[in-house]
Design a protein around this motif. Structure first.
Motif, short mmCIF file in Angstrom:
data_model
loop_
_atom_site.label_atom_id
_atom_site.label_comp_id
_atom_site.label_asym_id
_atom_site.label_seq_id
_atom_site.Cartn_x
_atom_site.Cartn_y
_atom_site.Cartn_z
N LYS A 1 10.01 2.12 12.61
CA LYS A 1 9.06 3.07 12.93
C LYS A 1 9.59 3.79 13.83
O LYS A 1 9.36 3.01 15.30
N LYS B 1 10.40 4.64 8.24
CA LYS B 1 9.16 5.41 8.66
C LYS B 1 9.35 6.12 9.68
O LYS B 1 9.83 5.72 10.65
N TYR C 1 1.76 10.12 -0.46
CA TYR C 1 -0.01 10.85 -0.35
C TYR C 1 -0.23 11.01 -2.08
O TYR C 1 -0.83 11.49 -2.46
N ARG D 1 -2.67 10.67 12.10
CA ARG D 1 -4.14 10.38 13.22
C ARG D 1 -5.84 10.92 13.44
O ARG D 1 -6.66 10.69 13.48
C1 PBG Z 1 -0.34 3.27 12.67
C2 PBG Z 1 0.17 4.19 11.41
C3 PBG Z 1 0.29 5.27 11.67
C4 PBG Z 1 0.37 5.64 10.23
C5 PBG Z 1 0.68 4.40 9.27
N1 PBG Z 1 0.66 3.56 10.63
C6 PBG Z 1 -0.21 6.53 12.67
C7 PBG Z 1 1.26 6.17 14.04
O1 PBG Z 1 2.01 5.41 14.62
O2 PBG Z 1 0.76 6.97 15.22
C8 PBG Z 1 1.50 7.01 9.57
C9 PBG Z 1 0.87 7.59 8.49
C10 PBG Z 1 0.99 8.86 8.10
O3 PBG Z 1 1.43 10.08 9.11
O4 PBG Z 1 1.17 8.93 7.00
N2 PBG Z 1 -0.52 1.84 12.98
#
Ligand code: PBG
Length: 328
Positions: free
Chosen positions: A200, A253, A318, A210
């Motif tokens: 990630k 991701k 999505y 967010r």
């Molecule tokens: C946080 C989390 C995030 C996303 C999924 N889980 C945001 C981050 O790490 O700040 C992002 C998913 C998206 O942008 O669609 N644990």
């Protein structure tokens, strides 16, 4: 021309093209990320046009519709009231909290739906970080690893007790997969799977998400735990660690800007590979489509095909429900 070899012959008719097609998208590939809140009404999310923050009832209804279209799984992202956010994120392990109630409602309504939960502290943490924050004498922020992992185990156990099929740690703390596996097993949840957000990245593509959850860090960024976008070998290191620690599936991701990582991860492990087409990827397509510049359906399906072709077995998107409709 004297051309005995003509690749175009394999593209001549739809029937031939369907025979030689190497990758096929299907609703069965998709996981639908769903936002939920305590309110009794469904609210459109300003930072993500076309995406809704659901009430509990709305969530159940929408998940049922997606499931009826062939989408096998959903993953839950709660918006937690500010008054419930604390430095140690206690609410994340509350058996009567929003997520456990949603899991129970979904599993009761659709026993065949696979319910996945996000394991990380950011929705519950008053600092907006995925882990526990400590400030040192010099005023510098530290995201505490081992203390966070302990809380993540409590959160995962809470989700397991409510009936989650898969827990999915997105926090990027070190050692959390081994800790989660042993905590789940010790409590008798050997059947609960772990889908690890192994690679990630610290990505600007999470911005709209967010906004959807009001979960942006209050201070600092996530670069001391999420990966540097310049790194590829490190993704393999993370994947191999998670595999050794007992992950059942691994994730890359974001997806679209990281197709090379999906491809390399696919070649480095025999585990199933997931990829997350994140909020910023979705928004880029949707905003271009809203301006009339591109065809949302064609662009979305092609972006999903690219992610699948790169090596993803499953895609968090999505578009899951709409794409399932388009593919019918
Ligand atoms: C946080 C989390 C995030 C996303 C999924 N889980 C945001 C981050 O790490 O700040 C992002 C998913 C998206 O942008 O669609 N644990």
């Amino acid at each position: 021309m004297n051309l005995p070899i003509r690749p175009r012959r394999n593209r001549r008719t739809p029937a031939i093209r369907s025979l030689v097609r190497e990758n096929v998208l299907s609703a069965a590939d998709f996981i639908l990320p769903m936002f939920l809140h305590e309110d009794a009404v469904n609210t459109p999310i300003a930072s993500m046009p076309g995406v809704t923050r659901w009430s509990l009832d709305g969530l159940v209804k929408e998940a049922g519709e997606a499931h009826a279209l062939g989408v096998p799984a959903v993953v839950l992202f709660p918006k937690i009231g500010e008054h419930l956010k604390t430095p140690l994120a206690e609410e994340c392990a509350n058996d009567y909290g929003l997520v456990p109630r949603a899991i129970r409602a979904l599993k009761a309504a659709y026993p065949t739906l696979c319910v996945i939960t996000d394991v990380a502290l950011d929705p519950y943490n008053s600092d907006g970080h995925d882990g526990v924050v400590r400030r040192d004498d010099k005023g510098e922020l530290h995201i505490l690893n081992d203390e966070t992992v302990e809380i993540l185990c409590q959160q995962a156990l809470c989700h397991a007790r409510a009936g989650a099929d898969i827990v999915s740690p997105s926090d990027m703390m070190d050692g959390r997969i081994a800790a989660l596996r042993s905590a789940l097993d010790a409590a008798g949840f050997q059947q609960v799977s772990i889908l690890s957000y192994s690679a990630k990245y610290a990505s600007a593509f999470y911005g709209p998400f967010r906004g959807a959850l009001d979960s942006a860090p209050k201070e600092g960024d996530k670069k001391t735990y999420q990966m540097d976008p310049g790194n590829a070998r490190e993704a393999i290191r993370e994947v191999l660690l998670d595999e050794a620690e007992g992950a059942d599936m691994v994730m890359v991701k974001p997806a679209g800007p990281y197709l090379d990582i999906i491809c390399r991860v696919r070649e480095s492990t025999t585990l199933p590979v997931a990829a997350y087409q994140v909020s910023g990827e979705y928004l880029m397509i949707e905003s271009a489509a809203a301006a009339g510049w591109v065809d949302a359906k064609a662009i979305a399906l092609e972006s999903l095909m690219g992610i699948k072709r790169a090596g993803a077995d499953m895609i968090l998107t999505y578009y899951a429900k709409r794409a399932a409709e388009w593919l019918k």
